[in-house]
Design a protein around this motif. Structure first.
Motif, PDB file in Angstrom:
ATOM      1  N   ASN A 150      64.520  53.704  -3.358  1.00  0.00           N
ATOM      2  CA  ASN A 150      65.548  54.485  -4.048  1.00  0.00           C
ATOM      3  C   ASN A 150      66.605  53.545  -4.617  1.00  0.00           C
ATOM      4  N   ASP A 151      67.505  54.085  -5.442  1.00  0.00           N
ATOM      5  CA  ASP A 151      68.454  53.250  -6.179  1.00  0.00           C
ATOM      6  C   ASP A 151      69.499  52.578  -5.301  1.00  0.00           C
ATOM      7  N   ASN A 152      69.649  53.026  -4.063  1.00  0.00           N
ATOM      8  CA  ASN A 152      70.656  52.443  -3.169  1.00  0.00           C
ATOM      9  C   ASN A 152      70.012  51.712  -1.988  1.00  0.00           C
ATOM     10  N   ALA A 153      68.772  51.321  -2.144  1.00  0.00           N
ATOM     11  CA  ALA A 153      68.032  50.724  -1.037  1.00  0.00           C
ATOM     12  C   ALA A 153      68.581  49.335  -0.682  1.00  0.00           C
ATOM     13  N   THR A 154      68.352  48.981   0.594  1.00  0.00           N
ATOM     14  CA  THR A 154      68.737  47.662   1.098  1.00  0.00           C
ATOM     15  C   THR A 154      67.467  46.866   1.395  1.00  0.00           C
ATOM     16  N   ILE A 155      67.402  45.647   0.857  1.00  0.00           N
ATOM     17  CA  ILE A 155      66.176  44.848   0.940  1.00  0.00           C
ATOM     18  C   ILE A 155      66.493  43.503   1.580  1.00  0.00           C
ATOM     19  N   TYR A 156      65.662  43.101   2.514  1.00  0.00           N
ATOM     20  CA  TYR A 156      65.776  41.781   3.142  1.00  0.00           C
ATOM     21  C   TYR A 156      64.525  40.988   2.809  1.00  0.00           C
ATOM     22  N   SER A 207      65.226  31.045   7.694  1.00  0.00           N
ATOM     23  CA  SER A 207      65.030  32.441   8.104  1.00  0.00           C
ATOM     24  C   SER A 207      64.723  32.561   9.591  1.00  0.00           C
ATOM     25  N   ILE A 208      64.143  31.527  10.180  1.00  0.00           N
ATOM     26  CA  ILE A 208      63.789  31.589  11.601  1.00  0.00           C
ATOM     27  C   ILE A 208      65.043  31.445  12.460  1.00  0.00           C
ATOM     28  N   GLU A 209      65.872  30.473  12.136  1.00  0.00           N
ATOM     29  CA  GLU A 209      67.077  30.249  12.927  1.00  0.00           C
ATOM     30  C   GLU A 209      68.184  31.254  12.611  1.00  0.00           C
ATOM     31  N   ASN A 210      68.165  31.816  11.403  1.00  0.00           N
ATOM     32  CA  ASN A 210      69.260  32.696  10.982  1.00  0.00           C
ATOM     33  C   ASN A 210      68.736  34.060  10.538  1.00  0.00           C
ATOM     34  N   TRP A 211      67.862  34.630  11.367  1.00  0.00           N
ATOM     35  CA  TRP A 211      67.308  35.945  11.035  1.00  0.00           C
ATOM     36  C   TRP A 211      68.442  36.968  10.906  1.00  0.00           C
ATOM     37  N   MET A 212      68.430  37.720   9.807  1.00  0.00           N
ATOM     38  CA  MET A 212      69.495  38.709   9.569  1.00  0.00           C
ATOM     39  C   MET A 212      69.259  39.925  10.456  1.00  0.00           C
ATOM     40  N   SER A 213      70.069  40.069  11.471  1.00  0.00           N
ATOM     41  CA  SER A 213      69.865  41.138  12.451  1.00  0.00           C
ATOM     42  C   SER A 213      70.883  42.273  12.332  1.00  0.00           C
ATOM     43  N   PHE A 214      71.749  42.207  11.304  1.00  0.00           N
ATOM     44  CA  PHE A 214      72.719  43.290  11.162  1.00  0.00           C
ATOM     45  C   PHE A 214      72.059  44.506  10.506  1.00  0.00           C
ATOM     46  N   GLY A 215      72.411  45.676  10.981  1.00  0.00           N
ATOM     47  CA  GLY A 215      71.976  46.917  10.360  1.00  0.00           C
ATOM     48  C   GLY A 215      70.476  47.087  10.272  1.00  0.00           C
ATOM     49  N   GLU A 216      70.049  48.018   9.435  1.00  0.00           N
ATOM     50  CA  GLU A 216      68.635  48.284   9.182  1.00  0.00           C
ATOM     51  C   GLU A 216      68.352  48.143   7.697  1.00  0.00           C
ATOM     52  N   PHE A 217      67.108  47.790   7.382  1.00  0.00           N
ATOM     53  CA  PHE A 217      66.720  47.557   5.987  1.00  0.00           C
ATOM     54  C   PHE A 217      65.669  48.585   5.575  1.00  0.00           C
ATOM     55  N   ASP A 218      65.794  49.092   4.354  1.00  0.00           N
ATOM     56  CA  ASP A 218      64.779  50.013   3.832  1.00  0.00           C
ATOM     57  C   ASP A 218      63.464  49.276   3.569  1.00  0.00           C
ATOM     58  N   LEU A 219      63.586  48.008   3.199  1.00  0.00           N
ATOM     59  CA  LEU A 219      62.395  47.195   2.933  1.00  0.00           C
ATOM     60  C   LEU A 219      62.648  45.768   3.387  1.00  0.00           C
TER      61      LEU A 219
END
Length: 820
Positions: A150-156, A207-219
């Motif tokens: 969707n248009d407001n999706a969050t992607i990691y 990405s291994i040492e600094n995995w983004m763990s805040f919130g949830e991602f749509d994708l």
């Protein structure tokens, strides 16, 4: 999301103008630095150079300072400053002048398309072993279409590379990407700027040492580096691969409707190691896997490893089944003929259809459990319900004897096995004595059936034990057959049949080297009528087989005869050079004798080897001169036919052969041209292959190579000494079709625009100012036919064209055999 490919006329025209600048620049900097052109182009598009004065004494540093003072570019300027500093000032000035000829408004309007067009062309020109790897456009588009955000999706996007996925996003969508390589990150940042998405969060970090763990991602979407082992302290003390790490971490942060879409090596689907198998079992039993798409080989330029796309969900919408997709038929040849392009839009229609089809199946989890959690796609997409009994009911695996092991003995390899339903006995007389490896071999001392479990055919061969043991490696299985139930000749015929090959396609593991596991081999079903019916069927098939082989032999024999008109060219190529040297040397000897020796020895002409002989020195000289003239006439005269089937065919190491040829070519080149060799040895070693064998005549293949090089020297290269004259020999592997393409490219003049494949390979065809001298390319075509290969070419004047400095490429495709 059906983003158009870059075929707009304005985009093409501007891209071509910029590509001419690239041609001008590349002789001044290393090939891996060529993307600096995109940095300069971006600055020009944004007006950074509007107040720059070309007459400045220190143009390079002035240009660098412009970037450093600009808030948009200052964070990546460090990467490109070191490159700009070493560009010759005059060339840099000329590049800025050439930029000024480009319509700036059109450049700004189509800049994302122009940027990517040049980026892909640079990547192609640099080849697989240099520069930045860019993900194929069609794979990125397929994945983002499957994501359906969707248009407001969050992607990691961990392991983000050149942010290919981000280029498909809307400005309102939130993107978080990470890349550990500084140069890759800088180019990726530049690409985001080109798409006006510099507000996206794209960081230079691990990405291994600094995995983004805040919130949830749509994708969460990624194309991770394959085969990296994750340190224990990142995985709760357990050994893990980067693939497992990525999946585990992502599933923790996906919301109920979120997706993880990841590109993985196909070996992830079936590897039998305990960790991998248990992890697949965990993923299947928890219904985390939504869709598996097996992609065609040859899509990725940087590796020959077969890959797949896997879609994971925290809560799968496919209740109690996994969607399996076989995309192997959705590949088309790329324009440069050296790779494949995914037909992603057609594939997407099949995947999103509401019904099953030839390429898409919904497989129940219970069926996957029955198959021991093997997720290989082909295993589930072959419909045939095969009749017969399992191979395990008429044969059992021979593990080998434990008697004393010899140091030197007959060691059987796959190349020694037969692929013939009539001549199927192992000929031990042709097996060489070799030093036996200390492990991974089995000693066989009984009658048995030998089958190859690597590559695409079993090559069933019967070993008749006659008192001398053989040794086999793990890529050959020995099977003791119950000959009271099945005739060996019948069984070998069935193991070569279409219905068994279909079963092999189902079970075979599609790694770089296709292989079949022991459990799957013994699950093959064989039709088993009575012994009498077995005999009847075998003799019928054998008669049919021999008849077909006879017809094929006659056809090949006729095709390979060189007619009378072509012997002139063939013989000249073989001996004309040596003959010319001999005739020249004779003339100098004759001159020395006449001018220097005869005045000192007046009786020279009458000297004899023996006083009893009548023949004088003068007679001998006349005989030599007469016969040299006669031989020269014979070379230029039509004679009887020459049969190219009279060859010395053998198995030989292709890589060693090419290396030796390239070394001899460098010596021969002197200052006329330089030679570059790219064997891509990493591709063949990734799955334990030690080399590539081909079956052919080394001498005639070497002559064929010589012919191609001589054509480049005579027709492509115009200057006798020119540092711009280059020859490149490159090997491209297609392990899916078991062949290798040898590309021999040059930087000289292109072929005439009117040249076609037929005219190039027609006997007697000639072109260019040196036409008619030597053997034509028809000879190359004939040699490739003999070796069951094919000849092709790519030229910048043709419809495909070539990006980069090499304007003409002769393409020789050989069938290959692995060497372990």
């Amino acid at each position: 999301m059906n983003k158009p490919y870059y075929n707009n006329d304005q985009v093409k025209n501007i891209s071509n103008e910029i590509w001419h600048i690239f041609d001008y620049l590349r002789s001044s900097i290393p090939v891996e630095d060529l993307h600096v052109l995109l940095f300069l182009l971006s600055g020009y598009k944004d007006g950074l150079f509007d107040t720059l004065q070309n007459e400045y004494i220190d143009l390079n540093n002035d240009l660098i300072n412009y970037y450093n003072r600009n808030n948009k570019y200052d964070n990546i300027a460090e990467v490109y400053s070191s490159i700009i500093r070493y560009i010759p000032r005059q060339k840099l000035s000329d590049i800025l002048i050439l930029f000024n000829r480009i319509n700036q408004s059109e450049l700004q309007e189509f800049f994302p398309e122009i940027f990517d067009s040049i980026l892909y062309r640079i990547s192609n020109a640099q080849g697989k072993n240099s520069g930045e790897f860019i993900q194929p456009f069609e794979i990125s588009r397929l994945i983002m279409n499957l994501a359906d955000l969707n248009d407001n999706a969050t992607i990691y996007n961990p392991f983000a590379g050149l942010v290919s996925f981000a280029t498909f996003l809307h400005p309102n969508q939130r993107y978080y990407g990470q890349e550990i390589n500084h140069r890759t990150w800088a180019l990726g940042s530049l690409r985001l700027m080109a798409y006006n998405q510099e507000h996206f969060d794209y960081k230079l970090e691990d990405s291994i040492e600094n995995w983004m763990s805040f919130g949830e991602f749509d994708l969460i979407v990624s194309n991770p580096p394959f085969g990296i082992k994750i340190p224990r302290h990142f995985t709760n003390g357990a050994n893990s691969s980067v693939e497992m790490f990525l999946i585990e971490k992502s599933l923790q942060k996906l919301p109920k409707k979120g997706q993880l879409i990841v590109i993985l090596p196909q070996s992830f689907l079936y590897t039998s190691s305990i960790n991998n198998k248990k992890y697949r079992e965990y993923l299947v039993n928890n219904n985390f896997i939504d869709t598996i798409i097996s992609l065609p080989s040859g899509l990725l330029k940087h590796t020959a490893i077969p890959v797949c796309i896997v879609i994971f969900r925290k809560t799968s919408i496919n209740h109690n089944f996994i969607k399996f997709v076989d995309a192997s038929e959705f590949a088309i040849k790329s324009l440069d003929k050296k790779g494949k392009i995914l037909d992603d839009l057609r594939l997407l229609d099949y995947i999103k259809a509401d019904y099953e089809n030839d390429f898409v199946r919904n497989i129940d989890l219970f069926q996957i459990q029955e198959n021991d959690y093997n997720l290989k796609v082909n295993r589930y997409l072959i419909d045939d319900d095969f009749e017969g009994i399992k191979l395990s009911e008429i044969g059992h695996f021979i593990s080998g004897t434990r008697s004393a092991r010899e140091k030197i003995a007959k060691f059987v390899k796959i190349k020694d096995l037969k692929d013939d339903i009539v001549n199927f006995y192992l000929d031990t007389n042709t097996i060489d004595y070799k030093e036996i490896p200390s492990n991974n071999v089995r000693k066989i001392e009984q009658d048995c059936l030998l089958v190859a479990v690597r590559w695409k055919t079993l090559k069933p061969t019967y070993f008749k034990y006659q008192g001398e043991a053989i040794y086999i490696s793990n890529d050959i299985f020995a099977i003791k057959i119950d000959e009271n139930r099945v005739n060996i000749n019948y069984l070998i015929n069935e193991l070569s049949s279409d219905y068994v090959n279909k079963q092999l396609d189902r079970y075979r593991i599609a790694s770089v080297i296709p292989m079949i596991r022991k459990v799957d081999l013994f699950n093959l079903k064989i039709e088993l009528p009575s012994l009498e019916e077995q005999n009847k069927k075998y003799y019928f098939q054998a008669e049919k087989y021999l008849s077909t082989r006879a017809e094929e032999f006659n056809t090949v024999y006729k095709e390979q005869e060189i007619n009378v008109n072509d012997e002139n060219s063939f013989l000249r190529h073989q001996i004309a050079g040596s003959l010319k040297n001999v005739r020249g040397a004779f003339n100098f000897v004759k001159r020395i004798l006449e001018e220097q020796v005869r005045p000192q020895i007046p009786e020279l002409d009458n000297l004899k080897a023996n006083v009893k002989l009548e023949t004088t020195f003068s007679n001998y000289m006349n005989i030599i001169e007469r016969d040299l003239i006669s031989i020269n006439k014979a070379v230029n005269k039509a004679g009887d036919k020459i049969d190219l089937l009279d060859l010395n065919i053998e198995y030989f190491d292709l890589l060693l052969f090419i290396k030796e040829y390239a070394e001899s070519l460098k010596i021969r080149a002197k200052n006329l041209f330089t030679v570059t060799l790219d064997l891509d040895e990493n591709a063949i070693k990734e799955y334990g292959i030690s080399g590539i064998l081909i079956h052919g005549d080394k001498d005639i293949i070497r002559k064929m190579f010589d012919n191609i090089i001589e054509n480049a020297e005579k027709h492509a290269f115009t200057n006798s000494i020119n540092s711009g004259n280059k020859i490149k020999i490159e090997l491209l592997y297609d392990f899916e079709d078991d062949n290798v393409q040898i590309d021999i490219s040059n930087t000289g003049n292109p072929l005439p625009e009117s040249m076609t494949h037929d005219s190039l390979t027609r006997k007697g065809s000639s072109s260019g100012k040196n036409s008619g001298d030597g053997v034509g390319i028809w000879f190359v075509n004939e040699v490739m036919k003999i070796h069951k290969g094919k000849f092709g070419y790519t030229d910048e004047t043709g419809p495909e064209g070539i990006d980069g400095e090499y304007v003409t490429t002769m393409e020789l495709t050989f069938p290959i055999i692995q060497a372990l």
